[in-house]
Design an enzyme around this catalytic site. Sequence first.
Site, mmCIF file in Angstrom:
data_model
loop_
_atom_site.group_PDB
_atom_site.id
_atom_site.type_symbol
_atom_site.label_atom_id
_atom_site.label_comp_id
_atom_site.label_asym_id
_atom_site.label_seq_id
_atom_site.Cartn_x
_atom_site.Cartn_y
_atom_site.Cartn_z
ATOM 1 N N SER A 174 20.108 61.812 81.462
ATOM 2 C CA SER A 174 20.858 61.558 82.694
ATOM 3 C C SER A 174 22.286 61.083 82.461
ATOM 4 O O SER A 174 23.024 60.815 83.416
ATOM 5 C CB SER A 174 20.108 60.505 83.526
ATOM 6 O OG SER A 174 19.759 59.383 82.722
ATOM 7 N N GLU A 175 22.713 61.008 81.202
ATOM 8 C CA GLU A 175 24.006 60.391 80.887
ATOM 9 C C GLU A 175 25.182 61.047 81.603
ATOM 10 O O GLU A 175 26.033 60.366 82.186
ATOM 11 C CB GLU A 175 24.246 60.411 79.366
ATOM 12 C CG GLU A 175 23.390 59.437 78.579
ATOM 13 C CD GLU A 175 22.065 60.035 78.140
ATOM 14 O OE1 GLU A 175 21.415 59.447 77.262
ATOM 15 O OE2 GLU A 175 21.676 61.108 78.667
#
Length: 253
Positions: A128-129
């Site tokens: 999800s970065e």
Amino acid sequence: MTELVHSDLEHGVATVTLDSPKNRNALSTRLLGDLESHLKQAIADDAARVIVLTGAGPVFCSGADLKEQRDPDAAPVTTSLPDILTMIWHSPKPVVCRLNGTARAGGIGLVTACDVAIAPDTASFAFSEVRLGVVPAMIAVPVLRKVNPRAASEYLLTGEVFDAARAVEIGLLNRAVPEAELDATVRHYTGMLVKGGPESLAITKMLLCELPGVSFEEGVRRMAALSAERFTSEEGQEGIAAFMDKRPPRWVP
């Protein structure tokens, strides 16, 4: 102060548990410090032959503690996570990741640093970065060594959530099993691993890390010498004698 990681030892298996379910086992400074300490203890303990890394609660690890990362005075997650990933990757003892549930971002870094990873088939995963404006930088090191390159490009760039079946398909997991079968599957793997000679397991882990980067000619030359050395070693001779005598070798717990 209560530790956010705890461990126990049974039948040669050291189980190290992330125990901060209130924040989904997020990688806070405290949790990372406790995890590093417990991993060092397990690696140093001669009675521990295999390490199992798992978590408490419904989530294995949600990644970095975002509340902590908003504090400009807080230590960044980069302070100790590189050492922990390296410790797991180079551990002379096999490390099995028993995912108790979902993993995100930095939590997937822990998964891919382990030698074997098993999850319930209900678990989901996501890098999800990029959706937070940050980068899956440190964890890309183990991830890109385990995950199919096309899939790595897809999921690291999009941040899309994918399921456990897909995680097996792309090399992130070894197995995805019904939750009721999770512990039995983990015991199946640890039961096989403790039968290996401690020195042989450590050397084989080293080969898995190093040989892919060595030329074929150099590799077979070096491995011929290592093979001869291991056949004549004390552990090798004990293993051969045990096989011939139809008994377990002395190192089996």
